[in-house]
Write a protein that holds these residues in place. Structure first.
Motif, mmCIF file in Angstrom:
data_model
loop_
_atom_site.group_PDB
_atom_site.id
_atom_site.type_symbol
_atom_site.label_atom_id
_atom_site.label_comp_id
_atom_site.label_asym_id
_atom_site.label_seq_id
_atom_site.Cartn_x
_atom_site.Cartn_y
_atom_site.Cartn_z
ATOM 1 N N ALA A 1 6.458 -34.889 -8.203
ATOM 2 C CA ALA A 1 6.453 -36.078 -7.339
ATOM 3 C C ALA A 1 5.738 -37.214 -8.068
ATOM 4 O O ALA A 1 4.720 -36.994 -8.719
ATOM 5 C CB ALA A 1 5.740 -35.756 -6.030
ATOM 6 N N PRO A 2 6.260 -38.448 -7.971
ATOM 7 C CA PRO A 2 5.587 -39.565 -8.628
ATOM 8 C C PRO A 2 4.155 -39.713 -8.104
ATOM 9 O O PRO A 2 3.908 -39.487 -6.914
ATOM 10 C CB PRO A 2 6.437 -40.783 -8.245
ATOM 11 N N GLY A 3 3.250 -40.044 -8.995
ATOM 12 C CA GLY A 3 1.864 -40.272 -8.572
ATOM 13 C C GLY A 3 1.015 -39.019 -8.568
ATOM 14 O O GLY A 3 -0.180 -39.090 -8.250
ATOM 15 N N ASP A 4 1.591 -37.862 -8.923
ATOM 16 C CA ASP A 4 0.801 -36.622 -8.937
ATOM 17 C C ASP A 4 -0.007 -36.569 -10.237
ATOM 18 O O ASP A 4 0.556 -36.337 -11.316
ATOM 19 C CB ASP A 4 1.739 -35.408 -8.831
ATOM 20 N N LYS A 5 -1.304 -36.791 -10.123
ATOM 21 C CA LYS A 5 -2.143 -36.894 -11.333
ATOM 22 C C LYS A 5 -2.268 -35.560 -12.070
ATOM 23 O O LYS A 5 -2.539 -35.526 -13.255
ATOM 24 C CB LYS A 5 -3.524 -37.443 -10.959
ATOM 25 N N SER A 6 -2.085 -34.452 -11.346
ATOM 26 C CA SER A 6 -2.162 -33.135 -12.006
ATOM 27 C C SER A 6 -0.786 -32.612 -12.388
ATOM 28 O O SER A 6 -0.665 -31.481 -12.866
ATOM 29 C CB SER A 6 -2.801 -32.104 -11.074
ATOM 30 N N GLY A 7 0.251 -33.420 -12.143
ATOM 31 C CA GLY A 7 1.629 -32.940 -12.311
ATOM 32 C C GLY A 7 1.892 -32.272 -13.655
ATOM 33 O O GLY A 7 2.531 -31.220 -13.724
ATOM 34 N N GLU A 8 1.389 -32.895 -14.724
ATOM 35 C CA GLU A 8 1.668 -32.372 -16.065
ATOM 36 C C GLU A 8 0.975 -31.031 -16.307
ATOM 37 O O GLU A 8 1.293 -30.328 -17.255
ATOM 38 C CB GLU A 8 1.197 -33.375 -17.128
ATOM 39 N N LYS A 9 -0.019 -30.713 -15.488
ATOM 40 C CA LYS A 9 -0.772 -29.465 -15.704
ATOM 41 C C LYS A 9 -0.178 -28.277 -14.936
ATOM 42 O O LYS A 9 -0.694 -27.167 -15.000
ATOM 43 C CB LYS A 9 -2.230 -29.658 -15.259
ATOM 44 N N VAL A 10 0.877 -28.543 -14.186
ATOM 45 C CA VAL A 10 1.437 -27.467 -13.354
ATOM 46 C C VAL A 10 2.161 -26.439 -14.222
ATOM 47 O O VAL A 10 2.939 -26.795 -15.107
ATOM 48 C CB VAL A 10 2.414 -28.054 -12.305
ATOM 49 N N ARG A 11 1.865 -25.172 -13.983
ATOM 50 C CA ARG A 11 2.553 -24.070 -14.663
ATOM 51 C C ARG A 11 3.144 -23.161 -13.587
ATOM 52 O O ARG A 11 2.634 -23.098 -12.470
ATOM 53 C CB ARG A 11 1.569 -23.225 -15.479
ATOM 54 N N ALA A 12 4.180 -22.439 -13.971
ATOM 55 C CA ALA A 12 4.777 -21.505 -13.013
ATOM 56 C C ALA A 12 5.218 -20.241 -13.732
ATOM 57 O O ALA A 12 5.690 -20.301 -14.872
ATOM 58 C CB ALA A 12 5.970 -22.155 -12.323
ATOM 59 N N VAL A 13 5.026 -19.118 -13.055
ATOM 60 C CA VAL A 13 5.576 -17.858 -13.564
ATOM 61 C C VAL A 13 6.392 -17.206 -12.448
ATOM 62 O O VAL A 13 6.041 -17.291 -11.273
ATOM 63 C CB VAL A 13 4.488 -16.851 -14.027
ATOM 64 N N ILE B 1 7.327 -15.993 -7.122
ATOM 65 C CA ILE B 1 6.987 -17.123 -7.990
ATOM 66 C C ILE B 1 5.564 -17.573 -7.683
ATOM 67 O O ILE B 1 5.151 -17.605 -6.515
ATOM 68 C CB ILE B 1 8.017 -18.273 -7.859
ATOM 69 N N LEU B 2 4.838 -17.872 -8.753
ATOM 70 C CA LEU B 2 3.483 -18.412 -8.645
ATOM 71 C C LEU B 2 3.469 -19.768 -9.349
ATOM 72 O O LEU B 2 3.898 -19.864 -10.502
ATOM 73 C CB LEU B 2 2.494 -17.464 -9.334
ATOM 74 N N VAL B 3 3.009 -20.793 -8.641
ATOM 75 C CA VAL B 3 2.885 -22.130 -9.244
ATOM 76 C C VAL B 3 1.404 -22.474 -9.185
ATOM 77 O O VAL B 3 0.776 -22.337 -8.128
ATOM 78 C CB VAL B 3 3.728 -23.162 -8.460
ATOM 79 N N TYR B 4 0.846 -22.910 -10.317
ATOM 80 C CA TYR B 4 -0.610 -23.092 -10.339
ATOM 81 C C TYR B 4 -1.016 -24.172 -11.334
ATOM 82 O O TYR B 4 -0.229 -24.625 -12.173
ATOM 83 C CB TYR B 4 -1.303 -21.769 -10.693
ATOM 84 N N VAL B 5 -2.288 -24.542 -11.187
ATOM 85 C CA VAL B 5 -2.907 -25.515 -12.090
ATOM 86 C C VAL B 5 -4.247 -24.936 -12.499
ATOM 87 O O VAL B 5 -4.938 -24.325 -11.670
ATOM 88 C CB VAL B 5 -3.116 -26.857 -11.339
ATOM 89 N N ILE B 6 -4.620 -25.098 -13.765
ATOM 90 C CA ILE B 6 -5.974 -24.707 -14.164
ATOM 91 C C ILE B 6 -6.854 -25.956 -14.075
ATOM 92 O O ILE B 6 -6.584 -26.965 -14.726
ATOM 93 C CB ILE B 6 -6.006 -24.161 -15.608
ATOM 94 N N ASP B 7 -7.859 -25.866 -13.235
ATOM 95 C CA ASP B 7 -8.800 -26.983 -13.055
ATOM 96 C C ASP B 7 -10.022 -26.678 -13.932
ATOM 97 O O ASP B 7 -10.744 -25.705 -13.680
ATOM 98 C CB ASP B 7 -9.173 -27.064 -11.573
ATOM 99 N N GLU B 8 -10.219 -27.493 -14.955
ATOM 100 C CA GLU B 8 -11.267 -27.169 -15.935
ATOM 101 C C GLU B 8 -12.664 -27.405 -15.379
ATOM 102 O O GLU B 8 -12.935 -28.432 -14.772
ATOM 103 C CB GLU B 8 -11.045 -27.986 -17.202
ATOM 104 N N VAL C 1 -3.928 -22.184 -6.932
ATOM 105 C CA VAL C 1 -2.557 -21.775 -6.611
ATOM 106 C C VAL C 1 -1.895 -22.873 -5.789
ATOM 107 O O VAL C 1 -2.391 -23.241 -4.726
ATOM 108 C CB VAL C 1 -2.571 -20.447 -5.819
ATOM 109 N N ARG C 2 -0.773 -23.380 -6.270
ATOM 110 C CA ARG C 2 -0.018 -24.356 -5.474
ATOM 111 C C ARG C 2 1.008 -23.661 -4.594
ATOM 112 O O ARG C 2 1.373 -24.178 -3.551
ATOM 113 C CB ARG C 2 0.675 -25.354 -6.389
ATOM 114 N N ALA C 3 1.483 -22.538 -5.037
ATOM 115 C CA ALA C 3 2.375 -21.718 -4.206
ATOM 116 C C ALA C 3 2.382 -20.315 -4.784
ATOM 117 O O ALA C 3 2.376 -20.144 -6.012
ATOM 118 C CB ALA C 3 3.797 -22.270 -4.209
ATOM 119 N N ILE C 4 2.370 -19.341 -3.904
ATOM 120 C CA ILE C 4 2.587 -17.956 -4.337
ATOM 121 C C ILE C 4 3.474 -17.330 -3.270
ATOM 122 O O ILE C 4 3.058 -17.104 -2.146
ATOM 123 C CB ILE C 4 1.254 -17.195 -4.583
#
Ligand SMILES: CC(C)(COP(=O)(O)OP(=O)(O)OC[C@H]1O[C@@H](n2cnc3c(N)ncnc32)[C@H](O)[C@@H]1OP(=O)(O)O)[C@@H](O)C(=O)NCCC(=O)NCCS
Length: 433
Positions: free
Chosen positions: A224-236, A248-255, A266-269
């Protein structure tokens, strides 16, 4: 009920008249018309968000085009084109028993301008939705809430709960099953299709669930436009040994400052079964350089608690999540399957009138209900429409609601109701809407 185009339903004249008496105008908003951007501005303001960019507005428009947008205007204002009240609704589907769904009038984007609060605008808008939904034949309306204090007065009450989960991965050694299939990273562009496919299978098995939509999945995928973490999203994605994609698991690593103990958010599991769920949770918990896994909208007793050596490594905070409002008692109670037979007379109190009445509820040995108005038998159970809406999916027991006086009846009658209403799967709504 045949599928219905809610966009063509007429505007509720009771609300139009009530608002006109206060000098306000009640009107539909066309997602492709000039009124859309001001509508969006009002929604963003109501939810304390930033003004949307052109890209964000276009993205929202693709979702909202299929929805019934209604607004309230104060034409005497400095910005007469910006609504002072907003609401949107659409025909969705509620899972009432595994494998069984019923139409749901879903409501969202309820806002009233801070300059116009407490003048009855929300009352007019929500009343308008309920009357329109009932007239169109919907037996149930639903919403998710930011505050638990607002919607009870209109007969909404929690029917599905969800937990926010945190797992301390240092303490949580995996003791769950070993899944025989495989995990693969999924490119971000493919995530929307994969989420949709798995969630469609999951949600029809889980009472309390509704379908997602592509705009929701684009948001989860970080597209989605404006998602500041968008580029960090990974999915398996998880595939069984037979090649069926079941999770499916969609997630972001927050440093975090400690480079060896980041947060995995976890954005979705979504998992069709226990095998996929175990595979995805294990992946998250054993991810290198992660000290904590955080997930939202999980089952009230999260399965991961039973899959680790130290169950107190998992904390789960329960919240009411899916609020339902029965509009038609025979339609709502007849939409699900039950666990045991029952023959009771219910008296439902509904100050707004939709569900008010005395009803015979007969459930056969096949778990199917027959509901009809009753005039000649003594009442067994007295309850509010909110209490009945909470009981509908079997997520809470009537004996518990009786403790607060929301349900009244003899203990053994309530016990038999609870035996019939108990759900095959604990109700859950796994998205916001
Ligand atoms: C919540 C909100 C929609 C209420 O709108 P409103 O037009 O001020 O509400 P109304 O004047 O129609 O009030 C109707 C009744 O609800 C009550 N009420 C309104 N907001 C309430 C709140 N946040 N908590 C408890 N009661 C509330 C009013 O006191 C009134 O009670 P009454 O019937 O006993 O007189 C508005 O304050 C708002 O936009 N808030 C920010 C966005 C938001 O939270 N939206 C809800 C998303 S789920």
């Amino acid at each position: 009920m045949a599928s219905i185009d809610t966009l063509t339903l007429p505007l509720d004249q009771t609300s139009a008249a009530d608002l006109a008496a206060s000098g306000l105008e009640y009107a539909r908003v066309d997602a492709d018309g000039e009124g859309f951007r001001p509508f969006q501005r009002a929604v963003a303001r109501g939810f304390l968000g930033a003004e949307s960019t052109d890209d964000e507005a276009e993205n929202a428009r693709t979702t909202l085009r299929t929805r019934r947008l209604t607004a309230v205007y104060d034409r005497q204002g400095v910005e007469p084109e910006v609504p002072v009240g907003t609401i949107d609704s659409w025909a969705s589907e509620l899972t009432t028993s595994p494998g069984r769904t019923t139409p749901l009038w879903s409501i969202s984007a309820v806002t009233v301008a801070a300059t116009h609060r407490r003048r009855g605008i929300a009352r007019a808008m929500i009343g308008g939705e309920l009357r329109t939904a009932a007239a169109a034949g919907f037996a149930i309306a639903g919403l998710t809430v930011t505050e638990a204090t607002i919607y009870g007065r209109w007969g909404f009450s929690p029917a599905a709960w969800a937990s926010d989960v945190e797992v301390d991965t240092g303490r949580a050694r995996w003791t769950g099953p070993t899944a025989p299939g495989r995990l693969d990273f999924v490119p971000r562009e493919a995530v929307v299709d994969r989420l949709r496919a798995v969630h469609e299978r999951v949600r029809v098995q889980r009472p309390g669930s509704v379908p997602g939509w592509d705009g929701r999945w684009r948001g989860v995928a970080g597209l989605a436009p404006g998602d500041k973490s968008g580029e960090k999203v990974r999915a398996v994605a998880y595939r069984t040994a037979e090649g069926d994609e079941t999770g499916i698991l969609v997630y972001v690593i927050d440093e975090r400052d400690d480079f060896s103990a980041h947060d995995l958010e976890v954005r979705a599991i979504f998992a069709v079964d226990g095998e996929a769920s175990a595979a995805l949770w294990r992946f998250a918990l054993e991810h290198d350089l992660v000290g904590r896994v955080k997930a939202w909208l999980q089952p009230s007793t999260p399965p991961v608690q039973w899959m680790v050596s130290d169950r107190r490594a998992v904390t789960a905070t329960l919240t009411d999540h899916h609020w339902l409002r029965i509009l038609d008692v025979p339609g709502a109670l007849g939409s699900r399957r039950y666990a045991a037979g029952l023959d009771v007379i219910l008296r439902v109190a509904d100050p707004l009138g939709f569900a008010e009445g005395t009803w015979s509820l007969r459930i056969g040995a096949d778990g199917e209900a027959q509901v009809s108005p009753s005039i000649d038998r003594p009442v067994d159970i007295d309850l509010t429409v909110g209490a009945l809406s909470s009981l509908l999916l079997g997520g809470v027991r009537s004996a518990e609601l009786a403790l607060s006086g929301l349900v009244r009846g003899e203990a053994r009658t309530l016990a038999s109701l609870d035996r019939a209403f108990v759900s095959e799967a604990t109700p859950l709504l796994d998205i916001w809407y």
